[in-house]
Design a protein around this motif. Structure first.
Motif, PDB file in Angstrom:
ATOM      1  N   CYS A   1      34.134 -51.605 -14.261  1.00 47.15           N
ATOM      2  CA  CYS A   1      33.147 -51.343 -15.310  1.00 47.15           C
ATOM      3  C   CYS A   1      33.719 -51.672 -16.685  1.00 47.15           C
ATOM      4  O   CYS A   1      34.795 -51.193 -17.029  1.00 47.15           O
ATOM      5  CB  CYS A   1      32.730 -49.866 -15.285  1.00 47.15           C
ATOM      6  SG  CYS A   1      31.609 -49.436 -16.617  1.00 47.15           S
TER       7      CYS A   1
ATOM      8  N   ASN B   1      32.917 -50.430 -19.266  1.00 46.84           N
ATOM      9  CA  ASN B   1      32.972 -49.149 -19.981  1.00 46.84           C
ATOM     10  C   ASN B   1      33.881 -48.133 -19.308  1.00 46.84           C
ATOM     11  O   ASN B   1      33.923 -46.988 -19.724  1.00 46.84           O
ATOM     12  CB  ASN B   1      31.580 -48.531 -20.086  1.00 46.84           C
ATOM     13  CG  ASN B   1      30.533 -49.497 -20.569  1.00 46.84           C
ATOM     14  OD1 ASN B   1      30.849 -50.424 -21.295  1.00 46.84           O
ATOM     15  ND2 ASN B   1      29.299 -49.280 -20.169  1.00 46.84           N
ATOM     16  N   ALA B   2      34.560 -48.520 -18.224  1.00 43.48           N
ATOM     17  CA  ALA B   2      35.369 -47.594 -17.436  1.00 43.48           C
ATOM     18  C   ALA B   2      34.572 -46.330 -17.101  1.00 43.48           C
ATOM     19  O   ALA B   2      35.040 -45.211 -17.262  1.00 43.48           O
ATOM     20  CB  ALA B   2      36.677 -47.238 -18.144  1.00 43.48           C
TER      21      ALA B   2
ATOM     22  N   MET C   1      30.189 -43.627 -13.043  1.00 42.69           N
ATOM     23  CA  MET C   1      28.846 -43.268 -12.589  1.00 42.69           C
ATOM     24  C   MET C   1      28.569 -43.671 -11.145  1.00 42.69           C
ATOM     25  O   MET C   1      27.856 -42.963 -10.437  1.00 42.69           O
ATOM     26  CB  MET C   1      27.794 -43.885 -13.511  1.00 42.69           C
ATOM     27  CG  MET C   1      27.615 -43.146 -14.806  1.00 42.69           C
ATOM     28  SD  MET C   1      26.723 -41.590 -14.607  1.00 42.69           S
ATOM     29  CE  MET C   1      25.030 -42.153 -14.772  1.00 42.69           C
TER      30      MET C   1
ATOM     31  N   PHE D   1      35.679 -40.570 -18.914  1.00 42.70           N
ATOM     32  CA  PHE D   1      35.130 -41.838 -18.439  1.00 42.70           C
ATOM     33  C   PHE D   1      34.094 -42.337 -19.454  1.00 42.70           C
ATOM     34  O   PHE D   1      33.515 -41.534 -20.192  1.00 42.70           O
ATOM     35  CB  PHE D   1      34.458 -41.664 -17.073  1.00 42.70           C
ATOM     36  CG  PHE D   1      35.417 -41.388 -15.955  1.00 42.70           C
ATOM     37  CD1 PHE D   1      36.204 -42.410 -15.446  1.00 42.70           C
ATOM     38  CD2 PHE D   1      35.557 -40.115 -15.421  1.00 42.70           C
ATOM     39  CE1 PHE D   1      37.095 -42.175 -14.415  1.00 42.70           C
ATOM     40  CE2 PHE D   1      36.448 -39.863 -14.386  1.00 42.70           C
ATOM     41  CZ  PHE D   1      37.227 -40.901 -13.880  1.00 42.70           C
ATOM     42  N   GLY D   2      33.853 -43.641 -19.458  1.00 37.73           N
ATOM     43  CA  GLY D   2      32.846 -44.196 -20.364  1.00 37.73           C
ATOM     44  C   GLY D   2      31.440 -43.870 -19.888  1.00 37.73           C
ATOM     45  O   GLY D   2      31.247 -43.328 -18.800  1.00 37.73           O
ATOM     46  N   PHE D   3      30.458 -44.211 -20.735  1.00 33.71           N
ATOM     47  CA  PHE D   3      29.058 -43.972 -20.381  1.00 33.71           C
ATOM     48  C   PHE D   3      28.519 -45.216 -19.681  1.00 33.71           C
ATOM     49  O   PHE D   3      28.736 -46.326 -20.138  1.00 33.71           O
ATOM     50  CB  PHE D   3      28.223 -43.712 -21.636  1.00 33.71           C
ATOM     51  CG  PHE D   3      28.568 -42.431 -22.365  1.00 33.71           C
ATOM     52  CD1 PHE D   3      29.643 -41.648 -21.974  1.00 33.71           C
ATOM     53  CD2 PHE D   3      27.806 -42.027 -23.448  1.00 33.71           C
ATOM     54  CE1 PHE D   3      29.949 -40.476 -22.645  1.00 33.71           C
ATOM     55  CE2 PHE D   3      28.109 -40.847 -24.126  1.00 33.71           C
ATOM     56  CZ  PHE D   3      29.188 -40.078 -23.721  1.00 33.71           C
ATOM     57  N   CYS D   4      27.782 -44.995 -18.606  1.00 33.25           N
ATOM     58  CA  CYS D   4      27.191 -46.119 -17.864  1.00 33.25           C
ATOM     59  C   CYS D   4      26.186 -46.847 -18.752  1.00 33.25           C
ATOM     60  O   CYS D   4      25.349 -46.214 -19.379  1.00 33.25           O
ATOM     61  CB  CYS D   4      26.480 -45.589 -16.630  1.00 33.25           C
ATOM     62  SG  CYS D   4      25.503 -46.815 -15.780  1.00 33.25           S
ATOM     63  N   SER D   5      26.301 -48.176 -18.828  1.00 36.34           N
ATOM     64  CA  SER D   5      25.251 -48.901 -19.545  1.00 36.34           C
ATOM     65  C   SER D   5      24.546 -49.899 -18.630  1.00 36.34           C
ATOM     66  O   SER D   5      24.031 -50.915 -19.074  1.00 36.34           O
ATOM     67  CB  SER D   5      25.790 -49.549 -20.823  1.00 36.34           C
ATOM     68  OG  SER D   5      26.873 -50.388 -20.544  1.00 36.34           O
ATOM     69  N   ASN D   6      24.539 -49.589 -17.346  1.00 34.22           N
ATOM     70  CA  ASN D   6      23.745 -50.348 -16.356  1.00 34.22           C
ATOM     71  C   ASN D   6      24.055 -51.839 -16.365  1.00 34.22           C
ATOM     72  O   ASN D   6      23.160 -52.674 -16.389  1.00 34.22           O
ATOM     73  CB  ASN D   6      22.248 -50.118 -16.592  1.00 34.22           C
ATOM     74  CG  ASN D   6      21.901 -48.650 -16.624  1.00 34.22           C
ATOM     75  OD1 ASN D   6      22.462 -47.866 -15.860  1.00 34.22           O
ATOM     76  ND2 ASN D   6      21.004 -48.263 -17.505  1.00 34.22           N
ATOM     77  N   ILE D   7      25.349 -52.179 -16.346  1.00 31.71           N
ATOM     78  CA  ILE D   7      25.758 -53.581 -16.366  1.00 31.71           C
ATOM     79  C   ILE D   7      25.808 -54.142 -14.940  1.00 31.71           C
ATOM     80  O   ILE D   7      25.433 -55.286 -14.704  1.00 31.71           O
ATOM     81  CB  ILE D   7      27.117 -53.720 -17.088  1.00 31.71           C
ATOM     82  CG1 ILE D   7      26.967 -53.345 -18.560  1.00 31.71           C
ATOM     83  CG2 ILE D   7      27.676 -55.135 -16.932  1.00 31.71           C
ATOM     84  CD1 ILE D   7      28.263 -53.229 -19.322  1.00 31.71           C
TER      85      ILE D   7
ATOM     86  N   ILE E   1      22.795 -44.788  -8.868  1.00 36.00           N
ATOM     87  CA  ILE E   1      22.890 -44.273 -10.242  1.00 36.00           C
ATOM     88  C   ILE E   1      21.505 -43.868 -10.730  1.00 36.00           C
ATOM     89  O   ILE E   1      21.339 -42.815 -11.355  1.00 36.00           O
ATOM     90  CB  ILE E   1      23.533 -45.324 -11.180  1.00 36.00           C
ATOM     91  CG1 ILE E   1      24.980 -45.597 -10.748  1.00 36.00           C
ATOM     92  CG2 ILE E   1      23.490 -44.845 -12.636  1.00 36.00           C
ATOM     93  CD1 ILE E   1      25.705 -46.640 -11.572  1.00 36.00           C
TER      94      ILE E   1
END
Lengths: 239, 251
Positions: B169, B171-172, B175, B211-217, B233
């Motif tokens: 990810c 964003n690390a 999720m 952890f980072g926030f998921c940005s649906n990548i 997710i």
């Protein structure tokens, strides 16, 4: 209140805020586009000026406009904060080999695309909104809103700037539309297809329509016929 | 075949971390990637150098222990497999292979390629379980479960908790892992009971771990050795939002 506070401070809560504001802004795009399309009516600006007068004077519109400013600020602020947080989550050392994972470019560059759109909104508002609200019209009583817009779109660099901004908007929406529904939990297998497809259609159609307006005005093409207003007849005058 | 390995070394004599380059001259294409590293370590030990630390356990792709990023891919370039299932026949003679640890603030490096993934354990402790009363086991058919629901749960249960989603990810974000655990338990009737509290506590713990926030990548789904779908997710987000409106839970 702990559940609700936890929710607002959570990663998902933050993203829900970005999703809701994003969807509200998408809805605003549709309304804004409907207004703009009146620039293409071949009636010398009667329809557009009538629309513009309502937008400037109606109290309900004013009220919604404040909501819109807040939505833009919340969406941009939260989006940037999340991007900063996400960059830090990788840690101090980054990968030496750039990720080879195939992911959409737009999805990885939402903060950049959003910033381009934010700069566009600032310049766009200085260009029209500021003039309409703060004295320019009073100093030029012979000009209508339509005249200001058309004069603006006769300059080629302004047209190019607007088209480029719409390109950024299209990429931003291409990720943002479906991502908003994903965060709201609706893209979970049941509605994945319709959300994905609607997102693609929306993010191509809306920016394309926005971009085509300054181009057509620049080229003096007004393809839409007259609907209600008869040229020469004053709008304020009795019918 | 001959290979050049660029491996991240950290801790001990390498202190803050750096890449070290090693040459291997006799690599068989039948070796697994981990066996290739075993050969390297035999060489290093014979030369009285410190071997490369890396994690491994079952070596059959089900334990989720191996954790390294090979040429920009967590678990290597092949989809749907772990490092231990990667074989040297997928590389060519003369290749240079860069091996890095999983990188995330929530996965601090212990040594070389070994990272501390106890943050995942703490997320599981926060709610990744169901409470079962002791006593006589009830009849297997007492609770009817639709095939489709059982399959969804089973798909999510395939997650081995390796952390490749976090490593992949941008964003690390964790999720995919957390949503796989939540979906696995909450889709089934036995797990529904504690559903609201579970998702709430697991997300809270996930955020606290940094952890980072998921940005649906979607990078997580692409690199997941068990091919867990990002739709889990979506399922967890839906679960999380309903937990806010649910009457289940006290202040």
């Amino acid at each position: 209140m702990s559940w609700f506070n936890n929710f607002l401070n959570s990663s998902i809560g933050n993203k829900v805020l970005v999703s809701f504001t994003g969807l509200f802004l998408s809805l605003f795009l549709v309304v804004h586009l409907a207004g703009n399309l009146q620039l293409l009516i071949n009636d010398g600006g009667h329809s557009f000026n009538a629309y513009s007068d309502v937008m400037g004077s109606n109290l309900l519109i004013k009220f919604v406009a404040y909501g819109l400013y807040i939505a833009i600020i919340v969406h941009a602020y939260k989006g940037i904060m999340i991007s900063i947080k996400n960059r830090r989550a990788r840690g101090n050392v980054r990968y030496a080999v750039k990720s080879k994972t195939k992911t959409p470019w737009a999805s990885r560059n939402m903060a950049f695309l959003g910033s381009v759109i934010f700069i566009f909104i600032a310049i766009h508002m200085a260009h029209f909104w500021f003039k309409f609200k703060f004295g320019y019209m009073e100093n030029h009583p012979d000009l209508t809103h339509y005249d200001v817009v058309v004069t603006g779109f006769k300059q080629n660099w302004i047209v190019i700037f607007y088209v480029v901004a719409q390109l950024a908007l299209a990429w931003h929406l291409l990720h943002g539309f479906q991502s908003a529904f994903h965060t709201l939990g609706l893209r979970n297998g049941k509605y994945t297809k319709i959300i994905t497809n609607a997102g693609i259609v929306f993010s191509i159609l809306i920016p394309l329509a926005f971009a085509i307006i300054p181009i057509l005005v620049y080229m003096d093409i007004y393809p839409l016929g007259q609907f209600t207003v008869i040229p020469g007849q004053s709008l304020e005058g009795g019918h | 075949m001959k290979l050049t390995l660029k491996i991240w070394r950290e801790g001990g004599q390498y202190k803050k971390g750096q890449f070290q380059t090693y040459q291997l001259d006799n690599v068989s294409e039948h070796m697994s990637f981990l066996e290739m590293l075993d050969v390297l370590n035999e060489d290093l030990i014979a030369k009285k150098e410190e071997p490369v630390y890396f994690e491994h356990d079952c070596r059959e792709g089900i334990c989720g222990t191996c954790s390294m990023v090979i040429n920009g891919h967590p678990h290597g370039p092949n989809g749907g497999t772990t490092v231990c299932q990667l074989h040297m026949r997928f590389f060519k003679d003369g290749d240079t292979i860069t091996i890095e640890p999983f990188r995330a603030k929530a996965f601090p490096i212990i040594k070389d390629l070994v990272v501390d993934r106890s943050s995942f354990d703490r997320i599981i402790q926060a709610g990744g379980y169901i409470s079962v009363n002791t006593g006589q086991a009830q009849d297997g058919n007492a609770i009817p479960i639709e095939k489709e629901i059982a399959s969804r749960s089973m798909d999510a249960a395939a997650c081995i908790g390796c952390g490749a989603c976090v490593a992949a990810c941008p964003n690390a974000s964790a999720m995919l892992f957390v949503s796989a655990k939540v979906s696995h338990l909450t889709t089934l009737p036995q797990g529904k009971v504690e559903g609201a509290r579970r998702v709430h506590n697991m997300v809270k713990q996930m955020d606290e771990e940094g952890f980072g926030f998921c940005s649906n990548i979607g990078a997580c789904e692409a690199e997941c050795p068990k091919e867990i779908s990002v739709e889990t997710i979506g399922m967890m987000n839906s679960e999380y939002l309903s937990s806010i409106f649910s009457s289940n839970g006290k202040d």
